[in-house]
Design a protein around this motif. Structure first.
Motif, mmCIF file in Angstrom:
data_model
loop_
_atom_site.group_PDB
_atom_site.id
_atom_site.type_symbol
_atom_site.label_atom_id
_atom_site.label_comp_id
_atom_site.label_asym_id
_atom_site.label_seq_id
_atom_site.Cartn_x
_atom_site.Cartn_y
_atom_site.Cartn_z
ATOM 1 N N VAL A 46 -4.515 -6.941 6.375
ATOM 2 C CA VAL A 46 -3.456 -6.088 6.955
ATOM 3 C C VAL A 46 -2.744 -6.135 6.098
ATOM 4 C CG1 VAL A 46 -3.260 -5.922 9.082
ATOM 5 C CG2 VAL A 46 -5.723 -6.960 8.932
ATOM 6 N N LYS A 47 -1.863 -6.614 5.775
ATOM 7 C CA LYS A 47 -0.740 -5.675 5.374
ATOM 8 C C LYS A 47 -1.110 -5.565 3.952
ATOM 9 C CE LYS A 47 4.083 -7.755 3.328
ATOM 10 N NZ LYS A 47 5.063 -8.858 3.444
ATOM 11 N N HIS A 48 -1.800 -5.701 2.722
ATOM 12 C CA HIS A 48 -2.270 -5.360 1.663
ATOM 13 C C HIS A 48 -2.768 -3.504 2.159
ATOM 14 C CE1 HIS A 48 -3.760 -4.854 -2.182
ATOM 15 N NE2 HIS A 48 -4.566 -4.224 -1.198
ATOM 16 N N LEU A 49 -3.433 -3.626 3.080
ATOM 17 C CA LEU A 49 -4.243 -2.576 3.330
ATOM 18 C C LEU A 49 -3.359 -1.023 4.098
ATOM 19 C CD1 LEU A 49 -7.645 -3.762 4.817
ATOM 20 C CD2 LEU A 49 -7.153 -2.070 2.820
ATOM 21 N N ALA A 50 -1.953 -2.017 4.246
ATOM 22 C CA ALA A 50 -0.623 -0.793 5.162
ATOM 23 C C ALA A 50 -0.118 -0.645 4.069
ATOM 24 C CB ALA A 50 -0.262 -1.668 5.686
ATOM 25 N N THR A 51 0.011 -1.305 3.098
ATOM 26 C CA THR A 51 0.670 -0.673 1.755
ATOM 27 C C THR A 51 -0.146 0.588 0.787
ATOM 28 O OG1 THR A 51 2.112 -2.663 1.658
ATOM 29 C CG2 THR A 51 2.087 -1.695 -0.246
ATOM 30 N N MET A 52 -1.589 0.085 1.168
ATOM 31 C CA MET A 52 -2.047 1.252 0.161
ATOM 32 C C MET A 52 -2.080 2.457 1.032
ATOM 33 S SD MET A 52 -2.770 -0.056 -2.213
ATOM 34 C CE MET A 52 -1.854 -0.833 -2.486
ATOM 35 N N GLU A 53 -2.766 1.987 2.582
ATOM 36 C CA GLU A 53 -1.972 4.048 2.770
ATOM 37 C C GLU A 53 -0.503 4.590 2.757
ATOM 38 O OE1 GLU A 53 -4.613 5.476 5.499
ATOM 39 O OE2 GLU A 53 -6.405 2.827 5.823
ATOM 40 N N LEU A 54 0.081 3.959 2.373
ATOM 41 C CA LEU A 54 1.295 3.979 2.761
ATOM 42 C C LEU A 54 1.593 4.689 1.164
ATOM 43 C CD1 LEU A 54 3.306 1.612 4.445
ATOM 44 C CD2 LEU A 54 2.671 3.177 5.576
ATOM 45 N N TRP A 92 4.339 -7.350 14.281
ATOM 46 C CA TRP A 92 4.975 -6.239 13.380
ATOM 47 C C TRP A 92 4.019 -6.578 11.934
ATOM 48 C CZ3 TRP A 92 5.979 -6.146 8.019
ATOM 49 C CH2 TRP A 92 6.592 -5.839 7.265
ATOM 50 N N VAL A 93 2.691 -6.384 11.969
ATOM 51 C CA VAL A 93 2.625 -5.796 10.616
ATOM 52 C C VAL A 93 1.407 -5.080 10.946
ATOM 53 C CG1 VAL A 93 0.447 -7.167 8.483
ATOM 54 C CG2 VAL A 93 2.421 -8.635 9.012
ATOM 55 N N LEU A 94 0.698 -5.604 11.968
ATOM 56 C CA LEU A 94 -0.065 -4.225 12.819
ATOM 57 C C LEU A 94 0.004 -3.400 12.887
ATOM 58 C CD1 LEU A 94 -2.151 -7.451 15.471
ATOM 59 C CD2 LEU A 94 -2.678 -5.910 13.330
ATOM 60 N N ASP A 95 1.546 -3.358 13.441
ATOM 61 C CA ASP A 95 2.099 -2.217 14.025
ATOM 62 C C ASP A 95 2.376 -1.339 12.391
ATOM 63 O OD1 ASP A 95 3.909 -0.499 15.450
ATOM 64 O OD2 ASP A 95 5.448 -1.010 14.204
ATOM 65 N N LEU A 96 2.874 -1.699 11.702
ATOM 66 C CA LEU A 96 3.019 -1.756 9.768
ATOM 67 C C LEU A 96 1.429 -0.059 9.579
ATOM 68 C CD1 LEU A 96 4.483 -1.030 7.486
ATOM 69 C CD2 LEU A 96 3.147 -3.303 7.093
ATOM 70 N N TYR A 97 0.202 -1.330 10.239
ATOM 71 C CA TYR A 97 -1.019 -0.759 9.751
ATOM 72 C C TYR A 97 -1.056 0.361 10.325
ATOM 73 C CZ TYR A 97 -5.720 -0.837 8.349
ATOM 74 O OH TYR A 97 -7.218 -0.262 8.128
#
Length: 189
Positions: A46-54, A92-97
């Motif tokens: 999930v953290k990786h996917l958030a990073t990719m979206e950003l 925090w990770v879910l909020d980041l996503y």
């Protein structure tokens, strides 16, 4: 759906929903525990996917989110976008996503499919929003597939999402028998 951009955004969102469904109901330990020899874990994906979206829907199109991603900076810990540090809670990770997806949706809505961007980490970095949407559908789908397998290994939960498990049966004994049969075939091969 006849609007191509709306169709592409639909599939991006569908993938995101599958990812978030795989997180539901897991303990902090199960969210973080490495399930493969390379350390694949639910929260890290999930953290990786958030990073990719950003990155893909922000920086690539000159629309930075302002969300810091220190795990992507030079000198960051090994593979740091694919696991959550002790001080990075699951909330925090879910909020980041969620924030990353909201920022991505704003970019998608603001730009035309032929809007140009540059992916500095690709050898031929010149892209369009259309290409990035297709890439993120693939990226999210690939990682949702990882989460399918990891989640099944953790607690046996399978399927596409809440209310749409897309499984041919929910008979656990039938699945055990099926798996045992496949094991026998593999050993005999």
């Amino acid at each position: 759906m006849t609007d191509e951009k709306a169709a592409l955004q639909h599939y991006v969102r569908e993938g995101r929903e599958a990812v978030l469904w795989k997180v539901e109901g897991l303990s902090e330990y199960d969210l973080r525990r490495p399930m493969t020899p390379t350390g694949t874990n639910v929260l890290g994906v999930v953290k990786h996917l958030a990073t990719m979206e950003l990155g893909y829907f922000g920086d690539v199109f000159g629309r930075p989110s302002g969300v810091p991603t220190p795990w992507m900076e030079p000198g960051a810990e090994f593979n740091a976008d694919l696991w959550a540090a002790a001080d990075e809670s699951s909330a925090w990770v879910l909020d980041l996503y969620h924030r990353a997806c909201a920022h991505a949706d704003t970019t998608i809505e603001a730009l035309d499919l032929d809007s140009r961007g540059t992916v500095p980490w690709w050898s031929s970095g010149d892209v369009t929003l259309h290409r990035i949407l297709v890439h993120m559908i693939q990226e999210t789908g690939r990682h949702a597939g990882h989460l399918d397998i990891v989640r099944e290994l953790i607690d046996g939960a399978v399927g596409r999402g809440r209310g749409n498990d897309n499984m041919t049966t929910d008979d656990r004994q039938q699945w055990r028998d099926h798996r045992d049969r496949l094991e026998r075939i593999a050993r005999e091969a």
